[in-house]
Design an enzyme around this catalytic site. Structure first.
Site, PDB file in Angstrom:
ATOM      1  N   CYS A 180       0.947  -1.141   0.022  1.00 55.77           N
ATOM      2  CA  CYS A 180       0.048   0.331   0.061  1.00 55.77           C
ATOM      3  C   CYS A 180       0.815   1.401  -0.009  1.00 55.77           C
ATOM      4  CB  CYS A 180      -1.007   0.023   1.224  1.00 55.77           C
ATOM      5  SG  CYS A 180      -1.691   1.533   1.448  1.00 55.77           S
ATOM      6  N   ASP A 187      -0.013  -6.344   0.038  1.00 57.87           N
ATOM      7  CA  ASP A 187      -1.083  -6.751  -0.743  1.00 57.87           C
ATOM      8  C   ASP A 187      -0.639  -7.946  -1.624  1.00 57.87           C
ATOM      9  OD1 ASP A 187      -2.906  -4.628   0.091  1.00 57.87           O
ATOM     10  OD2 ASP A 187      -1.929  -3.165  -1.214  1.00 57.87           O
TER      11      ASP A 187
END
EC number: 1.7.1.13
Length: 272
Positions: A180, A187
């Site tokens: 992120c 992620d």
């Protein structure tokens, strides 16, 4: 809006009343300029499929109802929606009274379309129904065990190479990881590449996927980066790139970009 004004990475009070003003749009244009694309001229068709697993509201008799949603944002919309702001917005429905599931879908569709500047599609689904989830996408060949050397953990488009033979094939990797850009949280995703063109060097493609491991960017931007790199460096006749990201905060995001219309993000994966 500046990204440092987004709710990501900040302590937030969860809303107790409906508030569409919680939605925080992030312009797509800046990332596309970084990719060297001309304003308004993108070399793809595509959508961002969000799966939202924590949706609830009150029936007229005061009893709560729950559902999950498939939310489709057009890639042509001017903005994406920052994920925490969407979570906060969906939670603002928790104490609101609606007469039907259809009414809730209409409200969410209206608010998201207004926030992102495009026609959003919302499908609310019952949590009481079974749904399909698969492991490896059907028809795709896994590249994760290709013999590689000199693996890099910094973004490396130079790893992409092709041979002379023109082929049609579908390749995938479960090893895509990005971070992120606001919180630095990881992620995780399965990346799928379908193409017709000069044969991709699979070890090079694997090195390229691994090179995203420390890259900080939104899911949608990562997919557009992969698509643009493959188009420029491998010159395929046709190309579709899909990433199915794992769930975080009750949401998973699944962008696809393609040279062709009529594609989609495919079925839900077991990791989701």
């Amino acid at each position: 809006m500046a990204l440092n004004d987004a709710p990501l990475g900040k302590t937030s009070d969860y809303p107790d009343s409906y508030d569409p003003g919680l939605l925080f749009p992030v312009a797509r244009e800046e990332n596309r300029r970084r990719l060297g694309l001309e304003d308004g001229r993108w070399p793809w068709f595509g959508e961002d499929l969000w799966q939202a697993w924590e949706i609830s509201w009150l029936r007229p008799n005061g009893v709560p109802e729950v559902a999950w949603a498939e939310i489709v944002f057009p890639a042509a919309s001017p903005s994406i929606i920052e994920s925490k702001s969407l979570k906060l917005y969906l939670n603002s429905l928790n104490q609101a009274v609606y007469s039907s599931r259809e009414q809730v879908a209409e409200v969410i569709t209206r608010d998201l379309s207004s926030a992102c500047g495009g026609a959003v599609q919302v499908n609310l689904l019952s949590v009481d129904e079974s749904g399909e989830a698969i492991g490896r996408p059907v028809g795709f060949e896994l590249i994760d065990d290709e013999p590689v050397s000199e693996v890099a953990y910094e973004y490396s488009p130079d790893s992409l190479r092709t041979g002379g033979e023109v082929v049609t094939e579908q390749l995938c990797s479960h090893l895509l990881k990005s971070n992120c850009p606001v919180t630095g949280q990881p992620d995780w995703a399965t990346l799928m590449v379908s193409y017709t063109g000069p044969k991709l060097d699979r070890a090079g493609l694997l090195r390229y996927v691994v090179s995203f491991r420390q890259k900080q960017d939104f899911h949608e931007h990562c997919v557009e980066t992969v698509f643009t790199d493959l188009m420029r460096r491998c010159n395929p006749e046709s190309l579709t790139v899909v990433a199915r990201y794992t769930r975080r905060g009750g949401l998973d995001i699944n962008p696809w970009r393609s040279t062709e219309t009529g594609k989609d993000a495919g079925p839900r994966l077991i990791r989701q």
